[in-house]
Design a protein around this motif. Structure first.
Motif, short mmCIF file in Angstrom:
data_model
loop_
_atom_site.label_atom_id
_atom_site.label_comp_id
_atom_site.label_asym_id
_atom_site.label_seq_id
_atom_site.Cartn_x
_atom_site.Cartn_y
_atom_site.Cartn_z
N ALA A 214 0.83 -1.21 0.00
CA ALA A 214 0.00 0.00 0.00
C ALA A 214 0.87 1.26 0.00
O ALA A 214 0.57 2.24 -0.69
N ILE A 215 1.94 1.25 0.78
CA ILE A 215 2.86 2.40 0.81
C ILE A 215 3.50 2.60 -0.56
O ILE A 215 3.56 3.72 -1.09
N ALA A 216 3.97 1.51 -1.15
CA ALA A 216 4.58 1.59 -2.48
C ALA A 216 3.59 2.09 -3.51
O ALA A 216 3.92 2.90 -4.39
N GLY A 217 2.33 1.66 -3.40
CA GLY A 217 1.30 2.08 -4.33
C GLY A 217 0.98 3.56 -4.24
O GLY A 217 0.73 4.23 -5.25
N THR A 218 0.97 4.10 -3.03
CA THR A 218 0.68 5.52 -2.83
C THR A 218 1.75 6.40 -3.48
O THR A 218 1.44 7.38 -4.18
N ILE A 219 3.00 6.08 -3.24
CA ILE A 219 4.10 6.83 -3.84
C ILE A 219 4.02 6.78 -5.36
O ILE A 219 4.20 7.79 -6.06
N THR A 220 3.70 5.62 -5.87
CA THR A 220 3.62 5.41 -7.32
C THR A 220 2.55 6.27 -7.97
O THR A 220 2.76 6.86 -9.04
N THR A 221 1.38 6.35 -7.35
CA THR A 221 0.26 7.06 -7.94
C THR A 221 0.56 8.52 -8.23
O THR A 221 0.34 9.01 -9.34
N PHE A 222 1.06 9.23 -7.23
CA PHE A 222 1.32 10.65 -7.40
C PHE A 222 2.43 10.91 -8.43
O PHE A 222 2.40 11.90 -9.16
N ALA A 223 3.40 10.01 -8.49
CA ALA A 223 4.54 10.21 -9.40
C ALA A 223 4.19 9.96 -10.86
O ALA A 223 4.79 10.56 -11.75
N THR A 224 3.21 9.11 -11.12
CA THR A 224 2.97 8.69 -12.50
C THR A 224 1.59 9.07 -13.06
O THR A 224 1.26 8.71 -14.19
N GLN A 225 0.79 9.81 -12.29
CA GLN A 225 -0.57 10.14 -12.73
C GLN A 225 -0.63 10.85 -14.09
O GLN A 225 -1.50 10.53 -14.91
N PRO A 226 0.24 11.84 -14.39
CA PRO A 226 0.14 12.49 -15.70
C PRO A 226 0.25 11.52 -16.87
O PRO A 226 -0.47 11.65 -17.86
N PHE A 227 1.15 10.53 -16.78
CA PHE A 227 1.28 9.54 -17.84
C PHE A 227 -0.01 8.74 -17.99
O PHE A 227 -0.44 8.42 -19.10
N ASP A 228 -0.64 8.41 -16.87
CA ASP A 228 -1.86 7.61 -16.90
C ASP A 228 -2.99 8.38 -17.56
O ASP A 228 -3.77 7.81 -18.34
N THR A 229 -3.10 9.67 -17.27
CA THR A 229 -4.17 10.49 -17.85
C THR A 229 -4.00 10.63 -19.36
O THR A 229 -4.97 10.50 -20.12
N VAL A 230 -2.78 10.88 -19.81
CA VAL A 230 -2.51 10.99 -21.25
C VAL A 230 -2.77 9.64 -21.93
O VAL A 230 -3.36 9.58 -23.01
N LYS A 231 -2.35 8.56 -21.30
CA LYS A 231 -2.57 7.22 -21.84
C LYS A 231 -4.05 6.96 -22.07
O LYS A 231 -4.47 6.49 -23.14
N THR A 232 -4.86 7.27 -21.07
CA THR A 232 -6.30 7.01 -21.17
C THR A 232 -6.92 7.83 -22.29
O THR A 232 -7.73 7.31 -23.07
N LYS A 233 -6.53 9.09 -22.39
CA LYS A 233 -7.08 9.96 -23.43
C LYS A 233 -6.70 9.44 -24.81
O LYS A 233 -7.50 9.48 -25.75
N ALA A 234 -5.49 8.92 -24.96
CA ALA A 234 -5.01 8.43 -26.25
C ALA A 234 -5.61 7.09 -26.63
O ALA A 234 -5.54 6.69 -27.79
N GLN A 235 -6.22 6.39 -25.64
CA GLN A 235 -6.74 5.05 -25.91
C GLN A 235 -8.25 4.99 -25.98
O GLN A 235 -8.82 3.90 -25.95
#
Length: 293
Positions: A214-235
C-alpha cells in the motif's frame, strides 16, 4: 515480487510466473470499479462536476446497471495476469544479475532500475494492448455502444485503424507510465522489505505485505498520474494521438488536468498494491508447497 524469502531461498521462474499471474488476476477483479470510475473521469471529467469515485459508481449503477461497471473487466484481468506475470519474472531475473549473492539485497537505485526495465517489457507484451481495449470498451459504453465484446472491439478497431491503432494506441504514454509505475512500485516495495530485514523485522506475513504494498502504491500514484491520464485519453475508442491528447487535456483543464482521476487511482492503487503483493507472496508459498520447492 519474490526475489527471495526471509531465509534467502529464491522462487523458481515457473513459480514467479504463476504467482505473478494469479496475483494480477485477483487484484484486477477486486478493484475494477475504481478503474472504471477513474477512466470515465479521465475521459469526461471536464464535462461535469462528478469526480468522486463512489458518486460515479452509484450514478453508473443507477443509469446503466451494475454490469456496466465491469465493462472491459475481462480484458483487464487477462492483461493483468500477463502484465504481472511478465513484470514479476522480469524483475526477479534482472534483480538476480545485480543483487548481493550473500544477502540477496539491492540498493534502492538498483531496485528501481530493475523495476523500470521490467516495466518496459510488461508494457510491450501485455499492458498496452489490454489497456487499449479496456479503455475503448469503457468509452464506447458511454458513447456509440457498438462493441459487443472485447474480441468484437479488437476486430472493428483493426479494420478501422490497423494493427498498431487497434492494440498499441497510447504506447509511448503507457510505457512511460509502466516504467515509472513498475520502477517506483517494485523498487520501493523491495527497498522497504530490504530495510525491514536489515532491522530484523518479519516481512513475510500478510499484514506486512499488505502495508508495504500500500505504501509503495501511494508513492507510485502521485509520481505517474500524468502519464496515466494521457494514456487514457489516447486510448479512447476514436483514433487520438499522444500529443493530441496532451493538447486536449491542457485545453480542457489546464495543467491540473494531468492529475485528473488521481483520487480514484489512488484509492485503487493503495488497495491494489496491498492485494497484489499479498496475493503474490501467498501464491508463491502455496505453489512452492505444491511443487515441492
Amino acid at each position: 515480487m519474490v526475489a527471495a524469502d526471509a531465509d534467502g531461498k529464491k522462487a523458481s521462474p515457473l513459480v514467479a510466473l504463476l504467482a505473478g499471474g494469479i496475483a494480477g488476476g485477483v487484484e484486477s477483479a477486486s478493484t475494477y470499479p475504481f478503474e472504471f470510475a477513474k477512466t470515465r473521469v479521465q475521459l469526461y471529467g471536464h464535462e461535469g462536476p462528478r469526480r468522486n469515485p463512489f458518486a460515479i459508481v452509484a450514478q453508473v449503477a443507477r443509469q446503466e446497471g451494475l454490469r456496466a461497471m465491469y465493462k472491459g473487466c475481462s480484458t483487464m484481468i487477462v492483461g493483468s495476469i500477463g502484465k504481472d506475470a511478465v513484470r514479476f519474472v522480469m524483475f526477479d531475473s534482472i534483480r538476480s544479475m545485480f543483487e548481493d549473492p550473500v544477502t540477496h539485497r539491492l540498493g534502492t537505485a538498483q531496485s528501481i532500475g530493475c523495476g523500470m526495465l521490467a516495466g518496459v517489457a510488461a508494457s510491450t507484451l501485455a499492458v498496452t494492448p489490454s489497456e487499449r481495449i479496456k479503455t475503448a470498451l469503457i468509452d464506447d459504453a458511454r458513447t456509440t455502444k457498438r462493441f459487443r465484446s472485447p474480441w468484437h472491439c479488437i476486430t472493428l478497431l483493426y479494420r478501422e485503424q490497423g494493427f498498431r491503432g487497434a492494440l498499441f494506441s497510447g504506447y509511448v504514454a503507457t510505457t512511460l507510465k509502466q516504467i515509472g509505475t513498475t520502477g517506483f512500485r517494485l523498487g520501493t516495495y523491495s527497498a522497504i522489505k530490504d530495510w525491514e530485514r536489515s532491522k530484523g523485522v518479519a516481512v513475510d506475513g500478510i499484514v506486512a505485505s499488505f502495508a508495504n504494498g500500500a505504501i509503495a502504491g501511494t508513492i507510485t500514484t502521485f509520481a505517474t498520474q500524468p502519464f496515466d491520464t494521457v494514456k487514457t485519453k489516447a486510448q479512447q475508442a476514436k483514433k487520438t494521438g499522444t500529443m493530441e491528447s496532451v493538447r486536449a487535456i491542457l485545453a480542457e483543464d489546464g495543467v491540473r488536468g494531468f492529475w485528473r482521476g488521481t483520487v480514484m487511482r489512488l484509492g485503487r492503487t493503495v488497495v491494489a498494491g496491498g492485494i497484489l503483493f499479498t496475493a503474490n507472496e501467498e501464491a508463491t508459498k502455496m505453489l512452492k508447497l505444491l511443487l515441492g520447492q
